[in-house]
Design a protein around this motif. Structure first.
Motif, PDB file in Angstrom:
ATOM      1  N   ARG A 103       4.557   3.587  -8.710  1.00  8.83           N
ATOM      2  CA  ARG A 103       3.174   3.129  -8.698  1.00  8.83           C
ATOM      3  C   ARG A 103       2.271   4.095  -9.455  1.00  8.83           C
ATOM      4  O   ARG A 103       1.441   3.678 -10.267  1.00  8.83           O
TER       5      ARG A 103
ATOM      6  N   LEU B 217      -5.220   0.872  -2.161  1.00  9.11           N
ATOM      7  CA  LEU B 217      -4.860   2.012  -1.333  1.00  9.11           C
ATOM      8  C   LEU B 217      -5.244   1.724   0.108  1.00  9.11           C
ATOM      9  O   LEU B 217      -6.179   0.952   0.369  1.00  9.11           O
TER      10      LEU B 217
ATOM     11  N   GLY C  46       1.676   2.275 -12.707  1.00 12.15           N
ATOM     12  CA  GLY C  46       0.602   1.391 -12.268  1.00 12.15           C
ATOM     13  C   GLY C  46       1.086   0.052 -11.764  1.00 12.15           C
ATOM     14  O   GLY C  46       0.390  -0.960 -11.869  1.00 12.15           O
ATOM     15  N   VAL C  47       2.292   0.019 -11.188  1.00 12.84           N
ATOM     16  CA  VAL C  47       2.877  -1.241 -10.714  1.00 12.84           C
ATOM     17  C   VAL C  47       2.635  -1.414  -9.219  1.00 12.84           C
ATOM     18  O   VAL C  47       2.289  -0.462  -8.513  1.00 12.84           O
ATOM     19  N   VAL C  48       2.815  -2.639  -8.746  1.00 13.68           N
ATOM     20  CA  VAL C  48       2.815  -2.884  -7.310  1.00 13.68           C
ATOM     21  C   VAL C  48       4.021  -2.156  -6.722  1.00 13.68           C
ATOM     22  O   VAL C  48       5.137  -2.298  -7.221  1.00 13.68           O
TER      23      VAL C  48
ATOM     24  N   ASP D 282       2.547   4.529  -0.934  1.00 12.55           N
ATOM     25  CA  ASP D 282       2.260   5.515  -1.980  1.00 12.55           C
ATOM     26  C   ASP D 282       3.199   6.712  -1.900  1.00 12.55           C
ATOM     27  O   ASP D 282       2.936   7.776  -2.458  1.00 12.55           O
TER      28      ASP D 282
ATOM     29  N   THR E  11       0.812  -1.218   0.000  1.00 11.65           N
ATOM     30  CA  THR E  11       0.000   0.000   0.000  1.00 11.65           C
ATOM     31  C   THR E  11       0.847   1.271   0.000  1.00 11.65           C
ATOM     32  O   THR E  11       0.301   2.376   0.094  1.00 11.65           O
TER      33      THR E  11
ATOM     34  N   GLU F  64      -3.259  -6.715  -6.720  1.00  3.07           N
ATOM     35  CA  GLU F  64      -4.186  -5.660  -7.124  1.00  3.07           C
ATOM     36  C   GLU F  64      -3.702  -4.297  -6.635  1.00  3.07           C
ATOM     37  O   GLU F  64      -2.983  -4.191  -5.635  1.00  3.07           O
ATOM     38  N   GLN F  65      -4.086  -3.265  -7.352  1.00  2.00           N
ATOM     39  CA  GLN F  65      -3.739  -1.899  -6.963  1.00  2.00           C
ATOM     40  C   GLN F  65      -4.638  -1.471  -5.807  1.00  2.00           C
ATOM     41  O   GLN F  65      -5.820  -1.173  -6.000  1.00  2.00           O
TER      42      GLN F  65
ATOM     43  N   CYS G 193      -9.895  -7.132  -2.370  1.00  4.56           N
ATOM     44  CA  CYS G 193      -8.687  -7.588  -3.077  1.00  4.56           C
ATOM     45  C   CYS G 193      -8.304  -8.990  -2.592  1.00  4.56           C
ATOM     46  O   CYS G 193      -8.521  -9.361  -1.444  1.00  4.56           O
TER      47      CYS G 193
END
Length: 330
Positions: free
Chosen positions: A58, A143, A62-64, A50, A48, A140-141, A177
């Motif tokens: 990320r 937050l 759009g990556v882990v 960020d 998670t 999965e993306q 997720c």
């Protein structure tokens, strides 16, 4: 130089199967100790993040987020080599590169080459001669969001780390997720599952909120261990005791599932305490009667490392975990 290991390769291959759950520095500290005794390690890592290099990658690709995954891979590396330092190198300048970690970039590049994150982690693991494996909590993306003590809501792990009002609860967005099948299999065959040490709301709890993980923790025959943090974290866990940490885990899981709590009772140098106090942190209070009422067995040890920070000593902590497994097997 080859690492001075306590056990032979063959003995480590036959060592206990241990699943560690968390993220950040705490998980890396635990893994550095455990790798000396067993190769059968699975690190389940929160995804998670960020902020920093991971957050930028990320957001742009759009990556882990690769940061905690990279930290665990380096922690599990067979030897302390130049390559390990390369993976941890952070660029100090360069347009677009400044602040990025080379290991993060390599993981993302390998994911593009191999076609998926899991293959990328395996290939990087080969380069570092990793003992064990590292798995993201989910592909999965997601937050991390939080409800604060005043009823307000915030989104983002970085924002949660900076709170001053106290955290009432955290949750994942999206909430449904799914975990990796490899994670579920590892939990099913584990001899021990270890939660912590690490940030309660941003490293430990997010992993158990992935769909199906709590149920797997309830089903497993593994001994389930919680490693209590040595110090509180400003904003997140101000004034929290050991039992408060555990209760927060249970509140989010909706079930009680822990068998043991490992607690530090070693002294912390006055100079370190003064620094932590100035930063708004204090030693986590140990409330044994309350922990015992939860039905949890308590292991008390001097676990403080003799360094510049009040972290767990990797080898001391690993020995405690292995001792619990040995006692459980009888």
């Amino acid at each position: 130089m080859k690492e001075n290991c306590l056990l032979s390769d063959q003995v480590r291959e036959e060592g206990p199967h241990i699943v560690t759950v968390g993220g950040g520095t705490g998980l890396s500290v635990l893994l550095r100790g455990l790798k000396r005794y067993t190769n059968n390690l699975t690190a389940v890592v929160t995804v998670t993040d960020d902020g920093g290099s991971s957050g930028r990658l990320r957001g742009e690709l759009g990556v882990v987020p690769p940061g905690d995954i990279r930290n665990c891979l380096v922690a599990l590396a067979e030897t302390e080599t130049l390559m390990d330092r390369v993976f941890d190198h952070r660029f100090r300048g360069g347009k677009g590169l400044e602040g990025h970690n080379l290991g993060n970039l390599l993981l993302v590049a390998m994911a593009e080459i191999t076609g998926d994150v899991i293959s990328a982690i395996k290939e990087v693991g080969k380069v570092l001669a990793v003992r064990g494996r590292v798995l993201p909590a989910t592909l999965e993306q997601v937050l991390l969001a939080a409800e604060l003590s005043d009823g307000s809501f915030i989104i983002g792990e970085t924002s949660i780390r900076e709170v001053t009002k106290g955290v009432r609860r955290v949750y994942l967005v999206p909430e449904n997720c799914k975990p990796l099948e490899e994670t579920m299999e590892a939990l099913a065959r584990a001899d021990a599952v270890v939660l912590g040490p690490g940030s309660l709301y941003t490293s430990i709890i997010p992993n158990i909120m992935v769909k199906g993980v709590v149920e797997a923790l309830l089903r497993t025959n593994a001994v389930r261990i919680y490693v209590a943090n040595i110090m509180t974290e400003k904003g997140e866990t101000d004034g929290y005791s050991v039992a408060d940490h555990i209760q927060a885990v249970y509140d989010h899981a909706g079930k009680a599932f822990l068998d043991y709590a490992v607690v530090n009772v070693g002294p912390i140098a006055d100079s370190l305490l003064e620094r932590y106090y100035s930063e708004g942190a204090m030693p986590v209070v140990f409330d044994p009667s309350r922990v015992a009422r939860m039905g949890i067995k308590i292991i008390k040890e001097d676990l403080v490392s003799r360094g510049e920070v009040a972290w767990h000593d990797s080898d001391k902590l690993a020995r405690v975990v292995l001792g619990i497994i040995k006692d459980r097997k009888g």
